[in-house]
Design a protein around this motif. Structure first.
Motif, PDB file in Angstrom:
ATOM      1  N   LEU A 203       0.831  -1.261   0.047  1.00  0.00           N
ATOM      2  CA  LEU A 203      -0.059   0.077   0.105  1.00  0.00           C
ATOM      3  C   LEU A 203       0.706   1.304  -0.031  1.00  0.00           C
ATOM      4  CD1 LEU A 203      -2.192  -1.220   3.110  1.00  0.00           C
ATOM      5  CD2 LEU A 203      -3.239  -0.613   0.791  1.00  0.00           C
TER       6      LEU A 203
ATOM      7  N   GLY B 225      -8.953  -3.138   1.666  1.00  0.00           N
ATOM      8  CA  GLY B 225      -8.358  -2.058   1.241  1.00  0.00           C
ATOM      9  C   GLY B 225      -6.901  -2.181   0.491  1.00  0.00           C
ATOM     10  N   PHE B 226      -6.353  -3.493   0.953  1.00  0.00           N
ATOM     11  CA  PHE B 226      -5.090  -3.763   0.110  1.00  0.00           C
ATOM     12  C   PHE B 226      -5.298  -3.863  -1.478  1.00  0.00           C
ATOM     13  CE2 PHE B 226      -0.690  -6.256   1.080  1.00  0.00           C
ATOM     14  CZ  PHE B 226      -0.063  -5.678  -0.010  1.00  0.00           C
TER      15      PHE B 226
ATOM     16  N   ASN C 236      -2.680  14.276   5.573  1.00  0.00           N
ATOM     17  CA  ASN C 236      -2.500  12.848   5.282  1.00  0.00           C
ATOM     18  C   ASN C 236      -3.601  11.717   5.529  1.00  0.00           C
ATOM     19  OD1 ASN C 236      -1.565  10.941   7.286  1.00  0.00           O
ATOM     20  ND2 ASN C 236       0.051  12.384   7.851  1.00  0.00           N
ATOM     21  N   THR C 237      -3.630  10.765   4.963  1.00  0.00           N
ATOM     22  CA  THR C 237      -4.766   9.878   4.954  1.00  0.00           C
ATOM     23  C   THR C 237      -4.740   9.037   6.402  1.00  0.00           C
ATOM     24  OG1 THR C 237      -4.659   9.521   2.886  1.00  0.00           O
ATOM     25  CG2 THR C 237      -6.201   8.019   3.878  1.00  0.00           C
TER      26      THR C 237
ATOM     27  N   GLY D 205       1.274   0.051  -6.564  1.00  0.00           N
ATOM     28  CA  GLY D 205       0.712  -0.136  -7.809  1.00  0.00           C
ATOM     29  C   GLY D 205       0.888   1.000  -8.695  1.00  0.00           C
ATOM     30  N   ASP D 206       1.314   2.200  -8.442  1.00  0.00           N
ATOM     31  CA  ASP D 206       1.614   3.218  -9.546  1.00  0.00           C
ATOM     32  C   ASP D 206       3.042   3.182 -10.009  1.00  0.00           C
ATOM     33  OD1 ASP D 206       1.892   4.154  -6.916  1.00  0.00           O
ATOM     34  OD2 ASP D 206       1.076   6.247  -7.477  1.00  0.00           O
ATOM     35  N   THR D 207       3.863   3.314  -8.683  1.00  0.00           N
ATOM     36  CA  THR D 207       5.330   3.278  -9.126  1.00  0.00           C
ATOM     37  C   THR D 207       5.669   2.111  -9.716  1.00  0.00           C
ATOM     38  OG1 THR D 207       5.529   2.706  -6.659  1.00  0.00           O
ATOM     39  CG2 THR D 207       5.613   5.123  -7.037  1.00  0.00           C
TER      40      THR D 207
ATOM     41  N   ILE E 192      -4.105 -10.186  -5.147  1.00  0.00           N
ATOM     42  CA  ILE E 192      -3.528  -8.778  -5.661  1.00  0.00           C
ATOM     43  C   ILE E 192      -3.073  -8.515  -6.954  1.00  0.00           C
ATOM     44  CG2 ILE E 192      -1.843  -7.015  -4.858  1.00  0.00           C
ATOM     45  CD1 ILE E 192      -2.443  -7.926  -1.852  1.00  0.00           C
TER      46      ILE E 192
ATOM     47  N   ILE F  59      -6.806  -3.652   6.024  1.00  0.00           N
ATOM     48  CA  ILE F  59      -5.947  -4.407   5.259  1.00  0.00           C
ATOM     49  C   ILE F  59      -6.731  -5.919   5.177  1.00  0.00           C
ATOM     50  CG2 ILE F  59      -3.567  -5.546   4.899  1.00  0.00           C
ATOM     51  CD1 ILE F  59      -3.775  -2.387   4.618  1.00  0.00           C
TER      52      ILE F  59
ATOM     53  N   TYR G 222       5.025   1.015 -12.477  1.00  0.00           N
ATOM     54  CA  TYR G 222       5.209   1.389 -13.663  1.00  0.00           C
ATOM     55  C   TYR G 222       6.090   2.353 -14.139  1.00  0.00           C
ATOM     56  CZ  TYR G 222       0.793  -1.630 -14.808  1.00  0.00           C
ATOM     57  OH  TYR G 222       0.164  -2.596 -14.864  1.00  0.00           O
TER      58      TYR G 222
ATOM     59  N   GLY H 198      -7.830   1.245   1.354  1.00  0.00           N
ATOM     60  CA  GLY H 198      -6.602   1.465   2.028  1.00  0.00           C
ATOM     61  C   GLY H 198      -6.610   1.601   3.648  1.00  0.00           C
ATOM     62  N   ALA H 199      -7.990   1.814   3.977  1.00  0.00           N
ATOM     63  CA  ALA H 199      -8.086   1.772   5.419  1.00  0.00           C
ATOM     64  C   ALA H 199      -7.895   0.661   6.214  1.00  0.00           C
ATOM     65  CB  ALA H 199      -9.149   2.599   5.828  1.00  0.00           C
TER      66      ALA H 199
ATOM     67  N   GLU I  84       1.376   6.291   3.182  1.00  0.00           N
ATOM     68  CA  GLU I  84       0.472   6.901   4.026  1.00  0.00           C
ATOM     69  C   GLU I  84      -0.142   6.110   5.003  1.00  0.00           C
ATOM     70  OE1 GLU I  84      -1.949   9.928   2.697  1.00  0.00           O
ATOM     71  OE2 GLU I  84      -0.575  10.816   1.356  1.00  0.00           O
ATOM     72  N   GLU I  85      -0.651   4.838   4.502  1.00  0.00           N
ATOM     73  CA  GLU I  85      -1.477   3.880   5.123  1.00  0.00           C
ATOM     74  C   GLU I  85      -0.560   3.057   6.099  1.00  0.00           C
ATOM     75  OE1 GLU I  85      -4.352   4.734   3.298  1.00  0.00           O
ATOM     76  OE2 GLU I  85      -2.913   5.537   1.884  1.00  0.00           O
ATOM     77  N   ILE I  86      -1.222   2.275   6.878  1.00  0.00           N
ATOM     78  CA  ILE I  86      -0.568   1.429   7.478  1.00  0.00           C
ATOM     79  C   ILE I  86      -0.013   0.416   6.617  1.00  0.00           C
ATOM     80  CG2 ILE I  86      -0.765  -0.155   9.644  1.00  0.00           C
ATOM     81  CD1 ILE I  86      -4.049   1.476   9.564  1.00  0.00           C
TER      82      ILE I  86
ATOM     83  N   MET J  16       2.712  15.924   6.084  1.00  0.00           N
ATOM     84  CA  MET J  16       2.135  14.902   5.035  1.00  0.00           C
ATOM     85  C   MET J  16       2.758  13.634   5.443  1.00  0.00           C
ATOM     86  SD  MET J  16      -0.277  16.344   3.404  1.00  0.00           S
ATOM     87  CE  MET J  16      -0.780  15.143   2.054  1.00  0.00           C
TER      88      MET J  16
ATOM     89  N   GLU K  23      -3.943   4.131 -11.947  1.00  0.00           N
ATOM     90  CA  GLU K  23      -3.378   5.596 -12.077  1.00  0.00           C
ATOM     91  C   GLU K  23      -1.825   5.449 -12.815  1.00  0.00           C
ATOM     92  OE1 GLU K  23      -5.170   7.680  -8.106  1.00  0.00           O
ATOM     93  OE2 GLU K  23      -2.991   7.180  -8.109  1.00  0.00           O
ATOM     94  N   GLY K  24      -1.244   4.285 -12.545  1.00  0.00           N
ATOM     95  CA  GLY K  24      -0.022   4.220 -12.969  1.00  0.00           C
ATOM     96  C   GLY K  24       0.215   3.878 -14.354  1.00  0.00           C
TER      97      GLY K  24
ATOM     98  N   LYS L 264      -4.271   2.278  -7.669  1.00  0.00           N
ATOM     99  CA  LYS L 264      -2.810   2.895  -8.091  1.00  0.00           C
ATOM    100  C   LYS L 264      -2.361   2.092  -9.234  1.00  0.00           C
ATOM    101  CE  LYS L 264      -1.481   4.586  -3.578  1.00  0.00           C
ATOM    102  NZ  LYS L 264      -0.698   4.419  -2.256  1.00  0.00           N
TER     103      LYS L 264
ATOM    104  N   ASN M 196      -6.237  -0.298  -2.855  1.00  0.00           N
ATOM    105  CA  ASN M 196      -5.500   0.354  -3.006  1.00  0.00           C
ATOM    106  C   ASN M 196      -4.543   0.088  -4.196  1.00  0.00           C
ATOM    107  OD1 ASN M 196      -2.519   1.090  -2.637  1.00  0.00           O
ATOM    108  ND2 ASN M 196      -3.637   2.533  -0.914  1.00  0.00           N
ATOM    109  N   VAL M 197      -4.143  -1.287  -4.290  1.00  0.00           N
ATOM    110  CA  VAL M 197      -3.488  -1.804  -5.678  1.00  0.00           C
ATOM    111  C   VAL M 197      -4.031  -1.489  -6.867  1.00  0.00           C
ATOM    112  CG1 VAL M 197      -2.357  -3.788  -6.776  1.00  0.00           C
ATOM    113  CG2 VAL M 197      -2.062  -3.372  -4.250  1.00  0.00           C
TER     114      VAL M 197
ATOM    115  N   LYS N 217     -11.851  13.181   2.300  1.00  0.00           N
ATOM    116  CA  LYS N 217     -10.243  13.282   2.122  1.00  0.00           C
ATOM    117  C   LYS N 217     -10.037  13.745   0.676  1.00  0.00           C
ATOM    118  CE  LYS N 217      -5.973  12.076   1.738  1.00  0.00           C
ATOM    119  NZ  LYS N 217      -5.207  13.249   1.524  1.00  0.00           N
TER     120      LYS N 217
END
Lengths: 342, 342
Positions: free
Chosen positions: A185, B231-232, B108-109, A216-218, A233, B151, A220, B148-149, A188-190, B72, B242-243, B239, B235-236, B299
């Motif tokens: 993740l 959330g895992f 920050n989230t 997931g984004d980085t 996942i 897991i 790429y 992402g909150a 920022e998240e746990i 942040m 987005e990637g 992201k 989030n993936v 958020k």
């Protein structure tokens, strides 16, 4: 004894069957004089396809009979129990009997994994095989595993995936000391679940080139050569990426066909759009590796055309020539069985 | 008593602070005569920003002092323990004391979630709040949670997410009976983990409009109004999407700037590229909802500019006016507490 590298092809598998597998096979043997392909399936259908695509049996190409085909929607257990003479099963058994050094199938993933696991068995120290594929990223590509074979993975499983994937990346020549990242993740998240955190510790303590968590984004942005995650996942990450890429390409088509002016712009942009397509063409990256088995098994996308299936055969050839299962076995032996004299 | 809908803004949060939050607030109050915004933060900085962007305090806009800012990269526990006069914390406390009907923060989230949970508490029957956002898909959009909150989620958690998300989709006017999908692996694989399978049973038995499993790729084809996952995975998925979108847009830029001819094509394609951008602009979808709390908390993306932050405020206004927490509470009461006389 023959000096050929022999690959068994499940020639009936996939949505297109022989109309993809046969022309792909013909192209591959023309390119590799040291490769022998065995087309496994219905002999009549294969002979017809050979005739259609201008090929014939010979030193580099032989036909092997199999009377059944595993359907794309057939359950793995069904296929395993009742389709003992399927083109998929027979192709895998060629690897088991060491008559072939690899097999390639576009058949259904679940059945291929179950059958390969049953016939070939896993390597010592490997609990679960994993599916690994190449994914294009900024100015390059990375490999990712697992992509759906394993839903719940322990830290040890993730670590095994990292070892197996690293061997494959090294052997492919993409990187001497592959950068290994664990998918997690955002910062920022746990951060992640216990399995991921523990896998990070195992990787940190190993001699792998572990670079830490990737997101997931980085991933790429060409951050890692190998991205490790559990199969749920990995599957979602890969499919989301495909979904977005498809949506964008559909939007581009729609917007370019909106008016005479945008159509003209589209015409002028053809070289650009073609270049973009080439850089992202999933056919070029076709051929996922089932790692952790006592033999090379490559899974082609079910919808693969001849060009895409060629790429899957090429993956099989590379893995056979580089003896990936043996190298993984050796690596695992160094890591885990050093005290046992194995 | 005032008839305004009052929203507390963490005016210092995010990468840009007042230079995004203040102009966004000014645009929003001009658009909504019935909305009152409270800008929480450093009064000097806020007055300067108001002057710069041509706004002033008044009926619709007030300033509230807060002496600290949550960084942040600050850990949630750190922020919770030591930043009791942060703009984020004070904004949330305005909701707790019912002086504001919602708060919006680009901070920050992790800190926002931890502080909101601590100050506002969760609704009865909700173990864990979840983060829900809008994602563009083919000819529309869908909402997804959790992002992402949480897991590791049980089937019950996933079911709670579905209930909360459905209430939000209904209230937003996007669908009367939101199509709810559970994110899962492809059909070919062994389907999902136990949590997902059990959540599917709970959803099937409920009065929600459960449409079954959706996959990472098909969710972009406008299959569901709400996609539920842990959330895992969420989030993936988000992201990765987005990637890929970023990589494609970078490739487009590169290919269009390759030669004078492609540059000309790019010039002619500007309307097309702008239209594409508009359809996918993440700024337009900015503003994730923290669902399951006894109050509305939105958020914003940390990097949001004024336009993007406006969208987050709009989300806060919608949720405040529609009384989302109360509606979720009511819905949960109908579902779970019917036998208890609650």
């Amino acid at each position: 004894m023959n000096a050929y590298c022999t690959i068994a092809i499940d020639a009936m598998g996939g949505d297109r069957g022989p109309s993809a597998t046969v022309p792909a096979a013909l192209t591959v043997i023309a390119r590799h004089p040291d490769v022998r392909l065995e087309l496994v399936g219905d002999l009549d259908a294969l002979r017809q396809a050979l005739q259609k695509y201008g090929g014939q049996e010979g030193q580099q190409l032989s036909l092997i009979a199999a009377s059944e085909v595993v359907a794309m929607d057939e359950s793995p257990s069904q296929a395993l129990r009742y389709k003992k003479d399927s083109s998929m099963r027979v192709a895998i058994e060629r690897v088991k009997s060491e008559e072939a050094a690899a097999c390639v199938s576009a058949g259904n993933t679940g059945a291929l994994m179950a059958t390969a696991r049953y016939v070939l068995k896993t390597l010592p120290g490997i609990d679960r095989p994993a599916i690994c594929t190449i994914i294009p990223c900024l100015n390059g590509h990375f490999r990712m595993l697992d992509l759906g074979a394993n839903i719940d993975c322990s830290a040890e499983h993730l670590f095994q995936f990292a070892v197996m994937g690293s061997v494959l990346v090294e052997a492919s020549g993409d990187a001497e000391t592959p950068r290994v990242g664990l998918l997690n993740l955002g910062e920022e998240e746990i951060k992640g679940n216990d399995q991921v955190k523990q896998a990070a510790q195992l990787l940190q303590a190993s001699d792998l080139n572990y670079i830490g968590y990737v997101e997931g984004d980085t991933m790429y942005q060409n951050q890692a050569d190998l991205v490790v995650c559990d199969g749920f996942i990995g599957n979602v990450a890969l499919k989301s990426s495909e979904g977005v890429a498809k949506m964008i390409s559909q939007y581009l088509r729609e917007e370019f066909s909106r008016s005479p002016l945008t159509k003209l712009a589209g015409l002028l942009s053809l070289p650009v759009l073609k270049a973009l397509r080439r850089r992202l063409d999933p056919r070029f990256y076709n051929g996922a590796s089932l790692l952790g088995l006592r033999g090379v098994v490559v899974k082609s996308h079910g919808g693969a055309d001849a060009f895409a299936f060629e790429r899957a055969i090429e993956t099989g050839i590379l893995e056979a020539k580089e003896a990936i299962p043996q190298r993984i076995d050796q690596r695992l032996g160094e890591l885990f069985r050093s005290g046992e004299g194995a």
